[in-house]
Design a protein around this motif. Structure first.
Motif, mmCIF file in Angstrom:
data_model
loop_
_atom_site.group_PDB
_atom_site.id
_atom_site.type_symbol
_atom_site.label_atom_id
_atom_site.label_comp_id
_atom_site.label_asym_id
_atom_site.label_seq_id
_atom_site.Cartn_x
_atom_site.Cartn_y
_atom_site.Cartn_z
ATOM 1 N N MET A 1 0.620 -1.222 0.074
ATOM 2 C CA MET A 1 0.226 -0.067 0.002
ATOM 3 C C MET A 1 0.738 1.245 0.076
ATOM 4 N N ALA A 2 0.575 2.249 -0.796
ATOM 5 C CA ALA A 2 1.196 3.448 -0.981
ATOM 6 C C ALA A 2 0.581 4.488 -0.013
ATOM 7 N N ILE A 3 1.419 5.209 0.971
ATOM 8 C CA ILE A 3 0.710 6.093 1.930
ATOM 9 C C ILE A 3 1.713 7.468 1.534
ATOM 10 N N SER A 4 0.681 8.519 1.060
ATOM 11 C CA SER A 4 1.352 9.841 0.927
ATOM 12 C C SER A 4 1.649 10.599 2.153
ATOM 13 N N VAL A 5 2.662 11.425 2.175
ATOM 14 C CA VAL A 5 3.155 12.124 3.253
ATOM 15 C C VAL A 5 1.884 12.854 3.839
ATOM 16 N N PHE A 6 0.937 13.200 3.157
ATOM 17 C CA PHE A 6 -0.159 14.050 3.539
ATOM 18 C C PHE A 6 -1.336 13.219 4.134
ATOM 19 N N ASP A 7 -1.021 11.899 4.127
ATOM 20 C CA ASP A 7 -1.819 10.955 5.048
ATOM 21 C C ASP A 7 -0.948 10.715 6.534
ATOM 22 N N LEU A 8 0.242 10.953 6.394
ATOM 23 C CA LEU A 8 1.032 10.660 7.661
ATOM 24 C C LEU A 8 0.925 12.057 8.384
ATOM 25 N N PHE A 9 1.168 13.291 7.639
ATOM 26 C CA PHE A 9 1.131 14.517 8.449
ATOM 27 C C PHE A 9 -0.231 15.244 8.089
ATOM 28 N N SER A 10 -1.407 14.839 8.906
ATOM 29 C CA SER A 10 -2.666 15.827 8.480
ATOM 30 C C SER A 10 -2.833 16.682 9.450
ATOM 31 N N ILE A 11 -3.152 17.880 9.114
ATOM 32 C CA ILE A 11 -3.534 19.028 9.662
ATOM 33 C C ILE A 11 -4.966 19.079 10.477
ATOM 34 N N GLY A 12 -4.939 19.012 11.671
ATOM 35 C CA GLY A 12 -6.323 19.198 12.231
ATOM 36 C C GLY A 12 -6.436 19.501 13.584
ATOM 37 N N ILE A 13 -7.405 20.015 14.268
ATOM 38 C CA ILE A 13 -7.525 20.259 15.581
ATOM 39 C C ILE A 13 -7.301 19.147 16.581
ATOM 40 N N GLY A 14 -6.556 19.493 17.585
ATOM 41 C CA GLY A 14 -6.196 18.527 18.351
ATOM 42 C C GLY A 14 -7.314 18.401 19.538
ATOM 43 N N PRO A 15 -6.935 17.314 20.460
ATOM 44 C CA PRO A 15 -5.614 16.817 20.543
ATOM 45 C C PRO A 15 -5.593 15.369 20.214
ATOM 46 N N SER A 16 -6.612 14.762 19.471
ATOM 47 C CA SER A 16 -6.662 13.655 18.695
ATOM 48 C C SER A 16 -7.244 13.325 17.546
ATOM 49 N N SER A 17 -6.442 12.799 16.740
ATOM 50 C CA SER A 17 -7.183 12.306 15.379
ATOM 51 C C SER A 17 -8.216 11.593 15.144
ATOM 52 N N SER A 18 -8.593 10.456 16.282
ATOM 53 C CA SER A 18 -9.611 9.721 16.269
ATOM 54 C C SER A 18 -10.579 10.189 17.108
ATOM 55 N N HIS A 19 -10.173 11.048 18.184
ATOM 56 C CA HIS A 19 -11.377 11.566 19.216
ATOM 57 C C HIS A 19 -11.760 12.998 18.810
ATOM 58 N N THR A 20 -11.330 13.706 17.873
ATOM 59 C CA THR A 20 -11.349 15.080 17.831
ATOM 60 C C THR A 20 -11.603 15.376 16.086
ATOM 61 N N VAL A 21 -10.440 14.955 15.474
ATOM 62 C CA VAL A 21 -10.674 15.317 13.970
ATOM 63 C C VAL A 21 -11.592 14.375 13.353
ATOM 64 N N GLY A 22 -11.636 12.974 13.565
ATOM 65 C CA GLY A 22 -12.742 12.096 13.141
ATOM 66 C C GLY A 22 -14.207 12.680 13.423
ATOM 67 N N PRO A 23 -14.398 12.758 14.620
ATOM 68 C CA PRO A 23 -15.915 13.275 14.901
ATOM 69 C C PRO A 23 -16.256 14.622 14.414
ATOM 70 N N MET A 24 -15.152 15.585 14.192
ATOM 71 C CA MET A 24 -15.548 16.706 13.710
ATOM 72 C C MET A 24 -16.016 16.537 12.215
ATOM 73 N N ARG A 25 -15.123 15.671 11.408
ATOM 74 C CA ARG A 25 -15.482 15.218 10.304
ATOM 75 C C ARG A 25 -16.966 14.514 10.009
ATOM 76 N N ALA A 26 -17.121 13.509 10.923
ATOM 77 C CA ALA A 26 -18.556 13.046 11.046
ATOM 78 C C ALA A 26 -19.503 13.959 11.029
ATOM 79 N N ALA A 27 -19.706 14.618 11.879
ATOM 80 C CA ALA A 27 -20.710 15.586 12.028
ATOM 81 C C ALA A 27 -20.740 16.648 11.080
ATOM 82 N N GLY A 28 -19.708 17.111 10.230
ATOM 83 C CA GLY A 28 -19.895 17.768 9.208
ATOM 84 C C GLY A 28 -20.438 17.133 7.958
ATOM 85 N N MET A 29 -20.033 15.615 7.747
ATOM 86 C CA MET A 29 -20.682 14.841 6.881
ATOM 87 C C MET A 29 -22.151 14.848 7.087
#
Length: 264
Positions: A1-29
């Protein structure tokens, strides 16, 4: 599997990608789905329920804040950090929320009581992942308009219930210029091509975007990281989240300066 640097370094509000970034995206969706399905104008109430780890540790990880900001149309990589807490306080005190209010154009404002319409289930989980959430929308008569289940599966990635039973994240099958699977293979490619590791990785990144886009994206990541460090060095007191963790960066920087470290 190929992974882009922009998948590894993702800009997002903290403190957690799974608990903060993901839920914000889900609510926006969810809010965007209401608009796309022509249901936004009919929506008189929404409710969000957080399960598993999101419900158990959500306050400490900023999950309720992320959900509120997501419903208003904010995105993790562009949300105004300085304004975010003010927006959340407005929602709490006014008991009103502006669905997709962060987007260009008129918002759909409705009643919203955070204490009853944003529910954290501390001991209940959804079946397919620890980080689950269900969002509901109702019309003025209390009849359901839309119900969607989302899972924040890590790294800010979100899938809905339609992905259950299938691959939750579709692997990127893009073939880069110099594919490799191990560090040894990477070193052999560098020796064989005469490219440095950074130059080789740049060639691989071009499988997704142009060199100009890559460099601009990397500079933006660096800008955000510098701004984050600067904010940390300039603030004291207690971190948000209710865990009463004291901010340490400013004091550590002062201590280094007192010892003569010119970089602090």
């Amino acid at each position: 599997m190929a992974i882009s640097v922009f998948d590894l370094f993702s800009i997002g509000i903290g403190p957690s990608s799974s608990h903060t970034v993901g839920p914000m995206r889900a609510a926006g969706m969810f809010a965007a789905r209401l608009k796309r399905d022509g249901l936004l104008a009919r929506t008189a109430a929404v409710r969000a329920e957080l399960f598993g780890s999101l419900g158990a540790t959500g306050h400490g990880h900023g999950t309720p804040k992320a959900v509120l900001l997501g419903l208003e149309g904010n995105e993790p990589h562009t949300v105004d950090i300085a304004q975010a807490d003010l927006d959340v306080e407005r929602i709490r005190t006014s008991r009103r929320i502006r669905l997709l209010g962060a987007e260009i154009g008129p918002a759909h404002e409705i009643d919203f009581d955070v204490s009853t319409q944003l529910v954290l289930h501390r001991r209940r989980s959804l079946p397919y992942h620890a980080n689950g959430m269900i969002l509901f929308a109702y019309d003025a008569d209390g009849l359901p308009l839309l119900e969607k289940t989302y899972y924040s599966v890590g790294g800010g990635f979100v899938v809905d219930e339609d992905a259950v039973g299938a691959d939750r994240i579709k692997l990127d099958d893009t073939v880069p210029a110099h594919p490799f699977r191990t560090g040894d293979e990477l070193l052999r490619l560098a020796r064989g091509t005469g490219l440095s590791i950074s130059a080789l990785m740049l060639e691989n990144e071009k499988a997704w975007r142009s060199q100009e886009e890559i460099l601009a994206g990397l500079l933006e990541i660096w800008r955000v990281m510098e701004a984050c460090v600067s904010r940390g060095l300039g603030r004291e007191g207690i971190l948000p989240g209710g865990l009463k963790v004291r901010r340490r960066a400013a004091a550590a920087a002062r201590a280094l300066r007192s010892e003569g470290d010119p970089t602090a």
